[in-house]
Design a protein around this motif. Structure first.
Motif, short mmCIF file in Angstrom:
data_model
loop_
_atom_site.label_atom_id
_atom_site.label_comp_id
_atom_site.label_asym_id
_atom_site.label_seq_id
_atom_site.Cartn_x
_atom_site.Cartn_y
_atom_site.Cartn_z
N SER A 135 0.83 -1.21 0.00
CA SER A 135 0.00 0.00 0.00
C SER A 135 0.87 1.25 0.00
O SER A 135 0.56 2.24 -0.71
N GLU A 162 2.34 1.79 -3.38
CA GLU A 162 1.34 2.41 -4.25
C GLU A 162 1.29 3.92 -4.05
O GLU A 162 1.18 4.69 -5.00
N TYR A 179 2.15 -7.82 -3.41
CA TYR A 179 0.84 -8.47 -3.50
C TYR A 179 0.98 -9.90 -4.01
O TYR A 179 0.28 -10.81 -3.56
N GLU A 234 -8.17 -9.43 -1.12
CA GLU A 234 -7.88 -8.00 -1.19
C GLU A 234 -6.60 -7.74 -1.98
O GLU A 234 -6.52 -6.77 -2.75
N GLU A 243 -7.30 -8.05 -5.60
CA GLU A 243 -8.04 -6.88 -6.08
C GLU A 243 -7.11 -5.70 -6.31
O GLU A 243 -7.24 -4.98 -7.29
N ARG A 244 -6.15 -5.51 -5.38
CA ARG A 244 -5.20 -4.41 -5.56
C ARG A 244 -4.28 -4.68 -6.75
O ARG A 244 -3.98 -3.76 -7.52
N GLU A 277 -6.06 -3.81 -9.89
CA GLU A 277 -6.16 -2.38 -10.14
C GLU A 277 -4.81 -1.77 -10.52
O GLU A 277 -4.73 -0.89 -11.37
#
Length: 780
Positions: free
Chosen positions: A303, A306, A318, A337, A340-341, A344
């Motif tokens: 995170s 990112e 990830y 999760e 999903e990240r 994206e």
């Protein structure tokens, strides 16, 4: 003596084992001191040495598991406790420790199994039930957890068990009862830290940040090295958005316990919330160096990556979570999760690239045989992302991932259709569509015709002129489409791929073969196979003929439109053909009444191709008809020539130019012109004296010759040719195995001189290669 030696050996072994056990105890003692000083990595090293010295006792494994637990390395702690369980299968400490390690890793079902085994060994053990409370909380069985906490209190009514019951009430969302249990725990033991920390968290949830801060300060006033109190106070600061003080408290923990990874994780989370992601990444990385198997930390670091736009590093973290999920329950919780990240992060807007491999499109057109109702299409898709669907004419087509791309093969129904639509879509709904028109192709198979070796009239047989093992095969394919494949006896032939009706050639092994098989297939799959019988009679004849394959060409022009017609040429040609029957002439070509266009096409193209294709070694060209000599240029008169129009005549110098390519193949070329007014322009020099030539002389037969023999100079052609008659007589009356052209020239010249006619001309053809060989007529 033997018995005394055995006793000494046994005593030595006992002393050695005793010394080893004593050293192991010393290592355990040293390790425990490091544990007391919170130097857990050093403790691990000491316990490892104790295990090496005494690997058959569980104590070292149990101690090292405790050090690993402090370091947050629960997998390693679990592994050591499993080894201890093998050595002590009913050890309560080991079974309880395994339950605790499983709880820390989220493997609550396993934890319950080990703890049930512990209570089976000792139902009244006071240490098992508190851990079982944690297990049942993890499984969400809160009512059972409350009962387990009651049992724990019955066995030991102390601060710890009161604290655990307070934790159960927290899970039951009953903060009032939870707080009461925590207060009871504190009343039992004012120095027991966990219930005080739990009360701080309750106060925070109630928004009583000031009271929570007071509780933490009170704890730290009693013990300024209490890491749990610093952690709790950091949470109070975070709740008040005071990140600098929160970070400062966790930094104190790191000074006190530098080997505990959780401190780095906590501070990294605070840095991230304080928008200092570079610092957060450093702390998360430090945690990972100490404990590389926690998916939560990878998720947190991803995170932060990112946030600083480092999407490649984020994707790597990830992806690590997906790898851990195979073995780690906590990682599985994070997996959805993380995916999903990842999804994206990798989002893009470029549609897949579609390449059609077969059939190869031509200007957005796909070709299909006219008699096919289906079309087999193969191709390749390239995209940065995964392909979610491929449709051809709205039919789903499976794809196979290979080498970073996707391949597909599909048989599509095209009956009654005139177009094909191919649509590829990736997981981000980027779609590319290719549209192709359909073109129906012909279905006729190619036609094969041979040029060399010489084919028979019906085309079913070829004639070899030698017995060489390797033979050159030449021919031509006739087809409405381009040719994809030509095989001669299994050998790929050479031809122009992009040429319609191409010529082909190949050198193939003909040893012991009596047939030649040729396969041709066009680009639409139309295929034909022709089989030719092999006739080797010509090869056998050629072996006894030093002149090799010998051809004779007769041009007979007599039926003129503007010049006087002649009867003599037909008689002369017939006479000469009859004479040549006695000689090894492998092919006679007889052309009659040729126009200028006929003559030009024949010498420039047709005869050239036949000579090349059939590897003709010796060639005689005999012209019988009218001739002209104008401005030092000799002409043969075509039957359509017009009087006094020079450009309608056939220029003999053009004949010489047309024959230049022959010299690369033909060894001996002899041009005989039984025509008037041909003149000396076709040759450069006459032989002053004629040599005696022998067919046993290899130089005479194997060196090149380019010769011309002309009947007369400036008289009109006559129907009765003494030139031809004398030539015929020489051939018919020759008693020898071979007859050189020089002997015929001498006899014809003597006959002309005796009748007072102009002497025939004999010499070399200007511009053509001549190595002083000569032309022989070889008798059969």
């Amino acid at each position: 003596m033997r018995r005394r030696g055995l006793i000494f050996f046994t005593l030595a072994m006992m002393i050695a084992l005793g010394a080893s056990a004593q050293n192991a105890k010393q290592m355990l003692t040293a390790g425990n001191k490091f544990m007391a000083g919170m130097k857990y990595e050093a403790a691990v090293e000491q316990f490892a040495r104790a295990i090496d010295l005494d690997p058959n006792k569980p104590d070292g494994y149990i101690a090292r598991a405790g050090a690993y637990e402090k370091l947050g390395k629960h997998n390693e702690a679990f592994a050591d406790l499993e080894k201890a369980l093998v050595l002590a299968p009913k050890n309560i400490i080991v079974l309880t420790g395994l339950g605790r390690a499983c709880n820390m890793m989220g493997r609550y079902d396993e934890a319950l199994t080990y703890l049930n085994r512990a209570t089976a060994v000792d139902k009244r053990n006071k240490d098992v039930y508190p851990e079982k409370v944690n297990t049942l909380i993890g499984l969400g069985r809160f009512d059972q957890a409350l009962k387990a906490s009651d049992t724990a209190l019955l066995l030991r009514n102390d601060a710890g068990n009161l604290y655990y019951r307070g934790q159960v009430y927290l899970k039951l969302n009953n903060d009032v009862m939870a707080k009461k249990e925590f207060e009871k725990s504190i009343a039992k033991d004012k120095n027991h830290i966990p219930p005080r920390i739990a009360i701080v968290d309750i106060l925070l949830r109630e928004g009583k940040n000031g009271e929570a801060l007071g509780q933490c300060n009170a704890l730290l006033s009693r013990d300024d090295k209490n890491t749990a109190a610093y952690t709790a106070r950091s949470r109070v600061y975070v709740a008040s958005m005071d990140f600098p003080n929160a970070i400062n408290d966790v930094s104190k923990n790191i000074i006190l316990e530098p080997d505990v990874p959780d401190h780095y994780f906590t501070r990294g989370q605070y840095y991230a919330q304080f928008n200092q992601h570079s610092n957060a990444i450093n702390d998360f990385s430090k945690y990972i160096s100490l404990n590389p198997d926690n998916p939560d930390v990878y998720f947190a670091r991803a995170s932060s990556f990112e946030e600083i736009m480092n999407f490649d590093r984020a994707a790597t973290d990830y992806t690590k979570i997906t790898e851990l999920s195979e073995f780690d329950m906590n990682a599985r919780r994070r997996l959805k999760e993380a995916n999903e990240r990842l999804f994206e992060i990798n989002r893009e807007t470029i549609a897949p690239e579609i390449s059609i491999l077969s059939p190869v499109p031509v200007e957005n057109v796909l070709e299909v045989r006219s008699d096919n109702a289906s079309l087999l299409i193969s191709g390749r898709l390239v995209d940065k992302s995964a392909i979610s669907s491929l449709k051809i004419n709205d039919e789903n087509v499976p794809v196979t991932e290979k080498g970073g791309a996707y391949e597909f093969v599909a048989s599509i129904n095209v009956g009654g259709k005139n177009a094909v639509s191919i649509a590829a879509t990736d997981v981000y709904d980027n779609t590319r569509t290719l549209n192709f028109d359909l073109r129906r192709t012909e279905i006729d198979p190619p036609k094969i015709s041979l040029i060399a070796p010489t084919p028979s009239v019906d085309g079913g047989t070829v004639f070899l002129d030698n017995n060489n093992q390797m033979q050159r095969i030449e021919g031509r394919i006739t087809d409405a489409s381009r040719i994809k494949l030509i095989l001669i006896e299994g050998v790929s032939a050479s031809y122009s791929l992009n040429e319609l009706n191409p010529s082909f050639n190949a050198t193939v092994d003909m040893l012991n073969k009596n047939k030649i098989s040729i396969v041709a297939e066009d680009i639409y799959g139309n295929r034909t196979e022709s089989v030719f019988n092999v006739n080797r009679e010509g090869a056998m004849i050629s072996e006894g003929n030093p002149m090799g394959r010998t051809w004779a060409v007769f041009i007979e022009n007599s039926a003129y439109t503007m010049f006087a017609s002649l009867e003599g040429p037909a008689k002369d040609v017939s006479l000469m053909q009859r004479a040549l029957d006695n000689y090894q002439i492998h092919n006679i070509i007889h052309k009659k009444n040729m126009t200028k266009t006929d003559m030009e096409r024949f010498f420039n193209i047709e005869l050239r191709d036949m000579v090349r294709a059939n590897n003709v070694k010796s060639l005689m060209v005999w012209y019988a008809g009218h001739g002209k000599f104008i401005n030092d240029v000799g002409y043969w008169i075509p039957v359509d020539a017009r009087r006094d129009e020079e450009f309608t005549y056939f220029n003999i110098n053009g004949l010489r130019a047309a024959m230049e390519p022959y010299i690369n193949i033909v060894t001996h070329l002899l041009v005989i012109t039984d025509a008037c007014e041909s003149g000396p322009g076709f040759y450069t020099a006459m032989r002053s004296e004629l040599k005696q030539r022998s067919c046993d002389d290899w130089q005479a037969t194997q060196l090149k010759s380019s010769q011309v023999f002309s009947s007369a100079g400036y008289e009109l052609a006559m129907d009765n040719s003494q030139f031809t008659q004398t030539f015929y007589d020489m051939l018919m009356n020759n008693p020898n195995a071979c007859l050189p052209i020089e002997e015929i020239v001498k006899k014809v010249s003597d006959a002309h001189a005796a009748s007072n006619q102009q002497k025939p001309k004999f010499g070399k053809i200007t511009g053509l290669r001549d190595e002083d060989g000569t032309f022989f007529f070889i008798a059969k």
